[in-house]
Design a protein around this motif. Sequence first.
Motif, PDB file in Angstrom:
ATOM      1  N   HIS A 384     -38.391   6.476 -18.063  1.00  0.00           N
ATOM      2  CA  HIS A 384     -37.721   6.243 -19.342  1.00  0.00           C
ATOM      3  C   HIS A 384     -36.478   7.138 -19.426  1.00  0.00           C
ATOM      4  O   HIS A 384     -36.577   8.364 -19.298  1.00  0.00           O
ATOM      5  CB  HIS A 384     -38.673   6.560 -20.500  1.00  0.00           C
ATOM      6  N   LYS A 385     -35.336   6.516 -19.644  1.00  0.00           N
ATOM      7  CA  LYS A 385     -34.072   7.254 -19.637  1.00  0.00           C
ATOM      8  C   LYS A 385     -34.057   8.410 -20.634  1.00  0.00           C
ATOM      9  O   LYS A 385     -33.599   9.510 -20.324  1.00  0.00           O
ATOM     10  CB  LYS A 385     -32.914   6.298 -19.943  1.00  0.00           C
ATOM     11  N   ALA A 386     -34.547   8.157 -21.841  1.00  0.00           N
ATOM     12  CA  ALA A 386     -34.496   9.178 -22.887  1.00  0.00           C
ATOM     13  C   ALA A 386     -35.248  10.431 -22.467  1.00  0.00           C
ATOM     14  O   ALA A 386     -34.771  11.561 -22.643  1.00  0.00           O
ATOM     15  CB  ALA A 386     -35.071   8.626 -24.190  1.00  0.00           C
ATOM     16  N   LEU A 387     -36.425  10.241 -21.891  1.00  0.00           N
ATOM     17  CA  LEU A 387     -37.217  11.399 -21.487  1.00  0.00           C
ATOM     18  C   LEU A 387     -36.524  12.170 -20.365  1.00  0.00           C
ATOM     19  O   LEU A 387     -36.482  13.394 -20.372  1.00  0.00           O
ATOM     20  CB  LEU A 387     -38.608  10.957 -21.040  1.00  0.00           C
ATOM     21  N   LEU A 388     -35.958  11.445 -19.389  1.00  0.00           N
ATOM     22  CA  LEU A 388     -35.275  12.111 -18.289  1.00  0.00           C
ATOM     23  C   LEU A 388     -34.085  12.924 -18.783  1.00  0.00           C
ATOM     24  O   LEU A 388     -33.836  14.036 -18.297  1.00  0.00           O
ATOM     25  CB  LEU A 388     -34.815  11.079 -17.251  1.00  0.00           C
TER      26      LEU A 388
END
Length: 527
Positions: A384-388
């Motif tokens: 997930h982009k947001a978490l990364l």
Amino acid sequence: MLEVGKWPVFALLPPEDLRLIRQACVFGSAANEAFYVTVNDEVFALGTNCSGCLGLGDLQSTIAPRRIDVLCGKKIVSLSYGTGPHVVIATADGEVYAWGHNGYSQLGNGTTNHGLTPALVSTNLLSKRVTEVACGSHHTIALTDDGEVFAWGYNNSGQVGSGSTANQPTPRRVSSCLQNKVVVNIACGQLCSMAVLDNGEIYGWGYNCNGQLGLGNNGNQHTPCRIAALQGVNIVQVACGYAHTLALTDEGHVYAWGANSYGQLGTGNKSNQALPTLINTDKDRMVEVAACHTSHTSAAKTRSGQVLMWGHCRGQAVSSPHLTHFNSTDDVFACFATPAVTWHLLFVDGDDHMTVAQSLKKEFDSPEISDLKFLVDGKFIHVHKALLKIRCEHFRALLNEMDDEAIEIHQFSYLVYRAFLEYLYTDTINLPPEDAIGLLDLATFYRETRLKRLCQETIKRGISEENAITLLSAAVKYEARDLEDFCFKFCVNHLTAVTQTQAFTEMDHELLKNFISKASRYGAFKN
């Protein structure tokens, strides 16, 4: 999760109360006394209250938990108990409190009056920070953060280490052979004391009629004596039973010595051993040994999480390590020790709901709601982009500049890159030491300081004579100074075996030259 409900003394607590417990201890002649600490750092006690050992200010037994107000908010980090019983704790602030039976001055307050409430042990300790406490039947020892050991109480066999057999009414530093040495771990049998040093040496003193000091004889020792039979073996943990001792090495081996009438040494017979004997566990390397001075039971846990037990197991004499289905050594003592006490302070994780961390872990590499995937060695990893972006500065910069739904990685292997991404979701890594080298490379490249430290710890736990040079080379390459120092010391401590490995013969010339020079300065080639 460790279930405190396995100990009968907690059976009457309602489920909602059990879920709040974060620390616990069960003790007493019939495992009929208990303490527990809640998630709010409140301390409660229940049981028969023999000699006022519950610290409630009276001698009344209680089947329902009662709060110990003076201990609430103290943040207990270590707890031990005797057979009187007396109880001793160390707090996060380094203070020591003691209460209960005091017929031999084991509370360290200079008297022989029983203590009905927890009292600060102050003599010679006020300027010290105590990190660990251990109790024998009627004596107490304490370890400070600077590696000193203090002892007090019953001393009929020299277990206080003062050089005499006079009882010690207040804390006294154990010096003699421990002078100018740094102790990192302590334990007590009924009438003896043990200490592990930072250099892997182990010392014992006190009662020795069963050979529990490992000195090759049966004479009591009034001052600490180094176990010479373990010369060249690096001990990292010691545990004491009633009259036997277990020691764990830095390579995951277990040595045992002392009384063996119940098979508690795990040697396959019931003969006492006055010298350390290597136990054939025939399993993965060990990471923990467990014993308690109130029983003749032994247990150990492997790196892969398997738990073994032997000795006195619910009336049976089990003379060789037996594989169980348990998840922790604590379960062995709850279900098979007599009495069924805890061998150390229990730490319990709550499971009343799924935490944020648990939820994130569940969604890692799940294609259902992911919005980015990495292609590594022909395999996809869903994230997930947001978490990364939240978890890694590298990805914050990278993903702010691009909007791709797939990224191909060539620099690292699938195993290593997946472990890295999983770390961003879980804060943990689960790799064998050889593969952790690749992750260390990645952590260095991405400037992930904490991940780099975790990799170093994983490598340390998995070091062996066969892979030590490989791991040392990696530590030098990736400028992991602490790991380099650790691997170097391991190589020196196991020099003969390490120099006979294939990795040593293939060692880089410059690294080999530096290793020999440093080892020489370290004194490795003296005789």
